[in-house]
Design an enzyme around this catalytic site. Structure first.
Site, PDB file in Angstrom:
ATOM      1  N   CYS A  85      27.102  61.727  24.996  1.00  0.00           N
ATOM      2  CA  CYS A  85      28.519  61.390  24.812  1.00  0.00           C
ATOM      3  C   CYS A  85      29.032  62.186  23.622  1.00  0.00           C
ATOM      4  O   CYS A  85      28.626  61.927  22.482  1.00  0.00           O
ATOM      5  CB  CYS A  85      28.704  59.894  24.576  1.00  0.00           C
ATOM      6  SG  CYS A  85      30.432  59.426  24.274  1.00  0.00           S
ATOM      7  N   CYS A 197      32.716  66.648  27.414  1.00  0.00           N
ATOM      8  CA  CYS A 197      32.766  65.248  27.841  1.00  0.00           C
ATOM      9  C   CYS A 197      31.726  65.094  28.932  1.00  0.00           C
ATOM     10  O   CYS A 197      31.713  65.871  29.893  1.00  0.00           O
ATOM     11  CB  CYS A 197      34.150  64.873  28.358  1.00  0.00           C
ATOM     12  SG  CYS A 197      34.193  63.204  29.076  1.00  0.00           S
TER      13      CYS A 197
END
Length: 230
Positions: A85, A197
């Site tokens: 992440c 992302c």
């Protein structure tokens, strides 16, 4: 050959965590089970929302939860930590303070790799959550290497794609949105696109662009393999 254990701070999101594991497995030269990298995974889907904390200012601080996860992975035997992440890397300092186990940052690794491939002074187009822009995660790291991060003027559509992928998984519509965002960044002068992302990483290999596309998840996977095999 014995390989060192990699701990994964996962659950952000669950599919991205599995993708990271799959890419580690796929990138490993193995003839049998014992040739693969041992992975210890905390697929904690209850980490407080990074979007709520960083964009909306309404959510709980994810930092203490991530620090606790890192300590748990250390106790389980992890010898290095990675996290699928990008946005959660805003809390990297809390993770590092919680344990002496090395934290392999996808931010630092990705910027270092791009700097070997793209000329100094170039713009790097960031495909990421608006939280990445707001926290300046890549701005600082790229700036130290003589590169500049650039973003879409309106990156709310990227947040919509993230929310769509979290709810429904990858889709043709999501990929079309990523390609459109990439085209805008290239038109604005980006010499490289950085997929920053992990929801986008699910479709990063299908992104089409006239400039190089670097996926931060792939970069940290390669770094984790080097550590495990070293």
């Amino acid at each position: 050959m014995t390989k060192r254990k990699i701990g994964i701070l996962g659950g952000m999101g669950p599919e991205a965590t599995v993708l990271m594991m799959q890419r580690i497995i796929a990138a490993t030269k193995a003839a049998d089970d014992c040739d693969h990298v041992p992975m210890i995974v905390d697929n904690n889907t209850q980490v407080p929302s990074r979007i709520d904390a960083l964009i909306h200012g309404t959510g709980a601080d994810p930092g203490p939860v991530l620090a606790s996860m890192a300590q748990g992975l250390e106790r389980a035997g992890a010898e290095a930590l990675i996290m699928p992440c990008n946005t959660a890397h805003h809390y990297a300092a809390q993770i590092k303070a919680a344990t002496p186990v090395p934290f392999l940052s996808m931010i630092e690794c990705s910027c270092a790799q791009i700097a070997t491939e793209i000329p100094v002074g170039s713009k790097i187009g960031i495909l990421a959550s608006p939280a990445v822009r707001l926290t300046g995660l890549f701005d600082r790291a790229l700036g130290e290497l003589g590169l500049r991060a650039c973003y879409r003027a309106d990156d709310s559509t990227l947040l919509q794609i993230i929310q769509s992928v979290k709810a429904q998984g990858p889709s043709e519509e999501a990929l079309a949105g990523l390609n459109a965002a990439g085209q805008v960044l290239v038109a604005d002068g980006a010499c490289c696109l950085l997929v920053a992302c992990s929801e986008f990483s699910l479709q990063s290999r299908d992104i089409t662009a006239v400039v190089p596309v670097v996926d931060s998840l792939d970069v940290v996977v390669a770094e984790a393999l080097r550590f495990a095999e070293g």
